[in-house]
Design a protein around this motif. Sequence first.
Motif, short mmCIF file in Angstrom:
data_model
loop_
_atom_site.label_atom_id
_atom_site.label_comp_id
_atom_site.label_asym_id
_atom_site.label_seq_id
_atom_site.Cartn_x
_atom_site.Cartn_y
_atom_site.Cartn_z
N UNK A 224 0.84 -1.19 0.00
CA UNK A 224 0.00 0.00 0.00
C UNK A 224 0.88 1.24 0.00
N UNK A 225 0.60 2.14 -0.91
CA UNK A 225 1.22 3.47 -0.89
C UNK A 225 0.10 4.48 -0.70
N UNK A 226 0.22 5.33 0.29
CA UNK A 226 -0.76 6.38 0.55
C UNK A 226 -0.05 7.72 0.51
N UNK A 227 -0.56 8.64 -0.29
CA UNK A 227 0.07 9.93 -0.45
C UNK A 227 -1.00 11.01 -0.51
N UNK A 228 -0.79 12.11 0.19
CA UNK A 228 -1.71 13.24 0.14
C UNK A 228 -1.78 13.78 -1.28
N UNK A 229 -2.98 14.06 -1.77
CA UNK A 229 -3.12 14.54 -3.15
C UNK A 229 -2.40 15.87 -3.35
N UNK A 230 -2.19 16.63 -2.30
CA UNK A 230 -1.47 17.90 -2.43
C UNK A 230 0.00 17.68 -2.79
N UNK A 231 0.49 16.44 -2.62
CA UNK A 231 1.87 16.13 -2.94
C UNK A 231 2.06 15.70 -4.39
N UNK A 234 2.37 18.35 -10.74
CA UNK A 234 1.61 18.74 -11.93
C UNK A 234 2.21 18.16 -13.20
N UNK A 235 3.46 17.67 -13.12
CA UNK A 235 4.09 17.13 -14.32
C UNK A 235 3.54 15.77 -14.70
N UNK A 236 2.99 15.04 -13.73
CA UNK A 236 2.56 13.67 -13.98
C UNK A 236 1.12 13.64 -14.49
N UNK A 237 0.94 13.21 -15.73
CA UNK A 237 -0.41 13.08 -16.28
C UNK A 237 -1.13 11.90 -15.65
N UNK A 238 -0.40 10.97 -15.08
CA UNK A 238 -0.99 9.79 -14.47
C UNK A 238 -1.90 10.16 -13.30
N UNK A 239 -1.61 11.29 -12.65
CA UNK A 239 -2.37 11.69 -11.47
C UNK A 239 -3.38 12.80 -11.74
N UNK A 243 -5.63 14.95 -8.89
CA UNK A 243 -4.70 15.92 -8.32
C UNK A 243 -5.42 17.09 -7.67
N UNK A 244 -6.60 17.43 -8.17
CA UNK A 244 -7.31 18.59 -7.65
C UNK A 244 -8.16 18.33 -6.43
N UNK A 245 -8.20 17.10 -5.93
CA UNK A 245 -9.01 16.80 -4.76
C UNK A 245 -8.39 17.45 -3.53
N UNK A 246 -9.15 18.28 -2.87
CA UNK A 246 -8.65 18.99 -1.70
C UNK A 246 -8.60 18.04 -0.50
N UNK A 247 -7.48 18.04 0.19
CA UNK A 247 -7.31 17.24 1.41
C UNK A 247 -7.66 15.77 1.18
N UNK A 248 -7.28 15.25 0.02
CA UNK A 248 -7.52 13.85 -0.29
C UNK A 248 -6.27 13.01 -0.12
N UNK A 249 -6.45 11.71 -0.14
CA UNK A 249 -5.35 10.76 -0.05
C UNK A 249 -5.47 9.80 -1.22
#
Length: 894
Positions: A224-231, A234-239, A243-249
């Motif tokens: 499992x990898x968990x990362x805050x969406x704020x991290x 913008x270069x990665x199209x995969x995300x 990417x715009x979800x506020x306070x998401x994981x």
Amino acid sequence: ERTFAQPRAVAARAAMSSRALAGDGAVIRARVVRASRSGTAPRARERRVRRVGVGVAGQTCARLVGGARAGDGGDGDDDGGGAAVTTPTPVAASNAGDGAGAGVRRSEVVRATVATAGIAAGVGAERARRHATPVGATAPMTASKGVTTTREGGVVDVAIGRVVAGDTVLDVRRNGGMTLFKRDGSGAAQTLSAGVTAGASVVRADVLANGREMSVLWSDGTMLRAVATMELTTESSEDAWCRGITDGVLLEVNAPLDALHGAELTINLCDDVEKKSHWYGGAHTLTQLWPMERAKIETGPLYPFDHGPNGVGSVVATHWVSSSGALVFADPNNAMLHFGMNSPTESRARGSAPRYFGVGIQNLSRPSLPVEESTTPARGDGVLRLQSRANYSDAGMLHPWQNIRTEADMRSSLKLRVAVALEDDARSATREALKQLPKPDAVPADALVYKPIWTTWATAHADVTQESTLSFAKEILAAQKAASFANGSIIEIDDRWQCLYGELDFDAKKFPDPKGMVKQLHDMNFLVTVWVMPFLQEGSPACEEAKRLGYLMEGSQPPTEVGEIFNGNAGFGQILGTAVKVVVDRVDWPPGHWEGGGGGADLQPGQFRWWGTQPVRGIDFTNEDACEWFVSRLKHLQEDIGLDGFKFDAGEPCFMPYGARTRVPLKTPQEYSQLYVDKVVSKFPISEVRVAMGTNNYRGLVRMGDKDTVWGTNNGLQSLIPTLLTSAVMGYPFTLPDIIGGNAYWGQSPDSELMARWAQASAFMPAVQYSIPPWQISEDAQRASDKALQMRETLLVPRLKALMEDARDRLEPICQPLWWLTPDDPETFTIDDQFAVGRDIIVAPVVYKGASYRRVYLPRGSWREYESATVLNGERWITVAAPLEKLPVFVRVS
């Protein structure tokens, strides 16, 4: 992995009890494992270590690893030589590499195994290492000081790591369970699980210094990898999808290819019995229930279907929201994505018939799915289940993509990516999801929404002619004149206007002068569209041309007729339905639907079965030239005959040849539908389409699937509002409800009551569609229909422009669930037979046979019933009279 790659390297595994996590001074047991110089089996010894002044167990693990590495100088025998394990000092979690702790370097990744007891060792741990994906980290793991509320066997399971994403916190536990909660303790928590095998132990856990990313590896190979969406960069199209979800994981679950259920994530539907959560979104289904957890949706493939094996329909999304504010958003590009909601817990009998995909008359032998939980003796499993599987193979769930290969078949491991967040309520969670979706650049053409659409389908089906079309138009015109309605409607000429499917030429026998007919209809102030789909009939000049140019999907040799009938462990219903379908396709039975039918039973490579009886092939929309060829032919027809637009049918990836191959390999099934909408349908401003997944930027109407002429939630009138509201949550505000009164299949016909109530339920939806003329049913049905349309003209039409512009800009629903008005009011969470239009209209049609009264819930505020001056206070239930001609509608009092 260092043990295998570097024989001298040392791996530290620490077994920590919940006491060790609870505070300072606890005793932990650590085993230092060291490989010999020759790379033979590692030897180990144990040390009892007392933590002194360390508040976080992960820091102790860091010191153990540091000490072992610093003291590496012997062979690891139990003679006191080798690694020196000493009383540690605290490790600063905020600044990695600040010199705290000998042996812990700034760039070092600290890998700690945390378990209740025992050491993660043996084959399971080795397998986990083989499938591990190294995660770059800059500081030791910082474990959560809190504990979860989940108990297994009476034992509280302790969190081993925490990710902080703004106001949202995610705790991860040793068994793969997770808890998502608000930092300030407000709102409801959401529990979920990474699908770790029962009994698997933690091999490694890493948390970055900033607390916004962590990874955990278990002995069964799950990671499992968990990362805050704020991290997310913008270069990665995969995300880009999250990417715009506020306070998401963002949760990324990796699993070995042979994992039983693939890479899996489950989300508990209800964590609080007293304050139950309800769920919305996901997909249209044949039996459409609101909220979703009322259904038991069997886990199956998630892509657009015309009646999928588990009930999934043509309009699909990959996000779900709960009444408590949880948002679950799956990566639309997850490979082999499967979905289940509150799936049945009762095991189907061994050797029982599988669920299967069928077309046309095959569907008569299939149950209407999903089943409603309240109609079954057992409850569902209570979870939203998402899986990325190694393939589509499933003996219990048969569908066309089990015979189609994609790039995903070349994967070395499985990966499921899902973003989760906690918002204040269902409305804010939905808005957060809608922010991530593409938006249309224009609103639908006025002709699509301001006047009813009239289609020839339910009255003529395949027997439509020029004479019947003109006669139909004259009847409509006379009825509108009698009701004082100005014309301006679209008249849509449906199936079998062509001589051969895909030829895009009017049948000269049925339509001797199509250009003249269209001119006559224009003179009556009708706009004219025709029905088209992306199939080409075998033997037609268009099909031969497309073959020669390489514009068609190719395929492998399909099964024989006998093989198709007895596919897998087919049950009686599947055998009967398929046998009848094969016979019907062979002889075009029943006859009488003009010429050109039949011959579609014995399929050849590249052909596929559909609801018609003719052998057809599909256009390859991964081929840009094929798209341009099809669009140019449609535009030529439009210009030559004077048509105003098209009704686009099909486009679901279930209509593909056996072993389908496209010029550019498809990554996911829905990519085919997206290409169809983007490259073809979107070229025509006056258009509608019935397939949607990731095509929220389409500016036309998205039509509901064909409804049956029945009352119930099993694809009848009672499913209409739940389907409308599900469309709203999924981000398709420009919804076209299906034909008023249903499609009149299999000899069905609406009576006065069903026709009147269906017209009333549709009147305040974004668009209205008729086929069965209400005046042909009864005078009562006609009066009720006219009155509902007059209310639409008076109340909705003046507001429609502003509502559509808001929908264009933000995908804000035009027709909304009642909780959109008061998202903190639990009374609104389960209402499935009312909806709001904007902020100031509530529509409460009667959808139950024989009812002349109904209960209506008025949300917070002041309201008055249409054509009444009495002001009613909201946040309460009232009972209103609803005779056949009355549609209960309430308007907010400013």
